[in-house]
Design an enzyme around this catalytic site. Structure first.
Site, PDB file in Angstrom:
ATOM      1  N   ASN A   1      -2.221   0.476   6.723  1.00 61.08           N
ATOM      2  CA  ASN A   1      -1.765  -0.865   7.375  1.00 61.08           C
ATOM      3  C   ASN A   1      -0.854  -1.678   6.383  1.00 61.08           C
ATOM      4  OD1 ASN A   1      -3.763  -1.742   5.605  1.00 61.08           O
ATOM      5  ND2 ASN A   1      -4.951  -2.657   7.262  1.00 61.08           N
TER       6      ASN A   1
ATOM      7  N   TYR B   1     -12.132  -1.887  -4.111  1.00 57.91           N
ATOM      8  CA  TYR B   1     -12.707  -2.169  -2.961  1.00 57.91           C
ATOM      9  C   TYR B   1     -14.269  -1.857  -2.711  1.00 57.91           C
ATOM     10  CZ  TYR B   1      -8.349  -2.286   0.092  1.00 57.91           C
ATOM     11  OH  TYR B   1      -7.402  -2.496   0.615  1.00 57.91           O
TER      12      TYR B   1
ATOM     13  N   GLU C   1      -9.553 -10.035  -7.871  1.00 58.07           N
ATOM     14  CA  GLU C   1      -8.636  -9.160  -7.758  1.00 58.07           C
ATOM     15  C   GLU C   1      -7.326  -9.219  -8.666  1.00 58.07           C
ATOM     16  OE1 GLU C   1      -9.716  -8.478  -2.773  1.00 58.07           O
ATOM     17  OE2 GLU C   1      -7.849  -9.622  -3.376  1.00 58.07           O
TER      18      GLU C   1
ATOM     19  N   HIS D   1      -2.180  -5.286   1.586  1.00 59.54           N
ATOM     20  CA  HIS D   1      -3.650  -6.136   1.332  1.00 59.54           C
ATOM     21  C   HIS D   1      -3.189  -7.515   0.891  1.00 59.54           C
ATOM     22  CE1 HIS D   1      -7.454  -7.009  -0.156  1.00 59.54           C
ATOM     23  NE2 HIS D   1      -6.675  -7.701  -1.499  1.00 59.54           N
TER      24      HIS D   1
ATOM     25  N   LYS E   1       0.659  -1.457  -0.043  1.00 57.32           N
ATOM     26  CA  LYS E   1      -0.015  -0.045   0.105  1.00 57.32           C
ATOM     27  C   LYS E   1       0.781   1.293   0.176  1.00 57.32           C
ATOM     28  CE  LYS E   1      -4.000  -2.256   2.063  1.00 57.32           C
ATOM     29  NZ  LYS E   1      -5.042  -2.020   3.280  1.00 57.32           N
TER      30      LYS E   1
HETATM   31  P1  ATP Z   1      -7.058  -5.830   3.302  1.00 55.37           P
HETATM   32  O1  ATP Z   1      -8.566  -6.026   2.488  1.00 55.37           O
HETATM   33  O2  ATP Z   1      -6.706  -4.394   2.687  1.00 55.37           O
HETATM   34  O3  ATP Z   1      -6.360  -7.046   3.107  1.00 55.37           O
HETATM   35  P2  ATP Z   1      -8.265  -6.558   5.514  1.00 55.37           P
HETATM   36  O4  ATP Z   1      -8.964  -7.632   4.787  1.00 55.37           O
HETATM   37  O5  ATP Z   1      -7.324  -6.893   7.048  1.00 55.37           O
HETATM   38  O6  ATP Z   1      -7.526  -5.768   4.539  1.00 55.37           O
HETATM   39  P3  ATP Z   1     -10.908  -5.117   5.563  1.00 55.37           P
HETATM   40  O7  ATP Z   1     -11.662  -5.215   6.839  1.00 55.37           O
HETATM   41  O8  ATP Z   1     -11.007  -5.901   4.294  1.00 55.37           O
HETATM   42  O9  ATP Z   1      -9.054  -5.406   5.948  1.00 55.37           O
HETATM   43  O10 ATP Z   1     -10.779  -3.529   5.168  1.00 55.37           O
HETATM   44  C1  ATP Z   1      -9.876  -3.224   4.205  1.00 55.37           C
HETATM   45  C2  ATP Z   1      -9.088  -2.200   4.467  1.00 55.37           C
HETATM   46  O11 ATP Z   1      -9.665  -0.830   4.988  1.00 55.37           O
HETATM   47  C3  ATP Z   1      -8.010  -2.224   5.498  1.00 55.37           C
HETATM   48  O12 ATP Z   1      -6.862  -3.052   5.208  1.00 55.37           O
HETATM   49  C4  ATP Z   1      -7.787  -1.007   6.207  1.00 55.37           C
HETATM   50  O13 ATP Z   1      -6.692  -0.115   5.148  1.00 55.37           O
HETATM   51  C5  ATP Z   1      -8.955  -0.075   5.604  1.00 55.37           C
HETATM   52  N1  ATP Z   1      -9.741  -0.111   7.107  1.00 55.37           N
HETATM   53  C6  ATP Z   1     -10.422  -1.381   7.534  1.00 55.37           C
HETATM   54  N2  ATP Z   1     -11.271  -0.899   8.812  1.00 55.37           N
HETATM   55  C7  ATP Z   1     -10.880   0.253   8.971  1.00 55.37           C
HETATM   56  C8  ATP Z   1     -11.256   1.461   9.979  1.00 55.37           C
HETATM   57  N3  ATP Z   1     -12.074   1.008  10.921  1.00 55.37           N
HETATM   58  N4  ATP Z   1     -10.753   2.628   9.639  1.00 55.37           N
HETATM   59  C9  ATP Z   1     -10.054   3.061   8.762  1.00 55.37           C
HETATM   60  N5  ATP Z   1      -9.629   2.039   7.738  1.00 55.37           N
HETATM   61  C10 ATP Z   1     -10.071   0.888   7.956  1.00 55.37           C
HETATM   62 MG    MG Z   2     -10.091  -7.576   3.258  1.00 58.00          MG
END
Ligand code: ATP
Ligand code: MG
Length: 146
Positions: free
Chosen positions: A121, A58, A135, A124, A18
Site C-alpha cells: 500500500n 513493525y 520510528e 507508511h 514502501k
Molecule cells: P502503516 O502502519 O504501514 O502506516 P496502517 O497504519 O494503515 O499502515 P497497520 O494496521 O498499521 O496499517 O498495518 C501495517 C501494515 O501491514 C499495512 O500498511 C500493510 O502494509 C500491512 N497490512 C495491514 N493489514 C494487512 C492485511 N490484512 N493483510 C496484509 N497486510 C496487511
Molecule cells: Mg500502522
C-alpha cells in the site's frame, strides 16, 4: 497568532515510501503530493532493510497473521524513510495516505492513486506521537535531523 506561537506548534511524523511504490517509480509522485499538502521534508534517505530490521520496526504487529508476509515485503527492495514536518503532521499525513486497504481509500489520497493491495500500500505514516518518536529514532540519528 504570532510567528513564535506558530513555530512551536509544528509536529514531526515519520513516513516510508514502501518497496512497491519505489519499484513502480512512484517515489516522485508521492513526494510531490506530500510537499503539495504543506509538509517540509526534514530528512530523507534511501535504504534497504533486512527482514529482522523490518520485524523490529513493525514489532507491534508481531502477533498478526500478516506479519511474516509484511516483513518479507518490507525487506524486498529499496525504501525511502523520511521525517515530515508541519502543523498536525501525524493526523494530516494519515489523512493524505488514505485507508490501509486502497479499495477503501478516498479519492485524492496517496493509496487511492498508487497502492495495489492492502499489503503493498505504498506508504507508511506514524499513527501517534509516541510511535512517531520511536520510528524516527529507529531510522535517524539526531545529527541527521534539521
Ligand atoms: P502503516 O502502519 O504501514 O502506516 P496502517 O497504519 O494503515 O499502515 P497497520 O494496521 O498499521 O496499517 O498495518 C501495517 C501494515 O501491514 C499495512 O500498511 C500493510 O502494509 C500491512 N497490512 C495491514 N493489514 C494487512 C492485511 N490484512 N493483510 C496484509 N497486510 C496487511
Ligand atoms: Mg500502522
Amino acid at each position: 497568532m504570532d510567528s513564535h506561537t506558530k513555530e512551536s506548534s509544528l509536529q514531526r511524523t515519520f513516513s516510508i515510501v514502501k518497496p512497491d511504490a519505489v519499484r513502480k517509480g512512484h517515489t516522485g509522485g508521492i513526494l510531490a503530493m506530500i510537499e503539495a499538502a504543506g509538509f517540509r521534508i526534514a530528512a530523507i534517505k534511501k535504504l534497504s532493510i533486512s527482514k529482522p530490521q523490518a520485524a523490529g520496526f513493525y514489532a507491534v504487529h508481531a502477533a498478526r497473521p500478516f506479519f511474516e508476509s509484511l516483513t518479507t515485503f518490507m525487506s524486498s527492495g529499496p525504501i525511502y524513510v523520511m521525517v515530515l514536518e508541519k502543523e498536525n503532521a501525524i493526523a494530516d499525513l494519515r489523512k493524505l495516505m488514505g485507508a490501509t486497504n486502497p479499495a477503501n481509500a478516498e479519492e485524492g489520497t496517496i493509496r487511492k492513486k498508487f497502492a495495489g493491495s492492502i499489503e503493498e500500500n505504498s506508504i507508511h505514516g506514524s499513527d501517534a506521537e509516541e510511535t512517531a518518536k520511536f520510528e524516527i529514532g529507529y531510522f535517524f540519528a539526531g545529527y541527521e535531523l534539521e
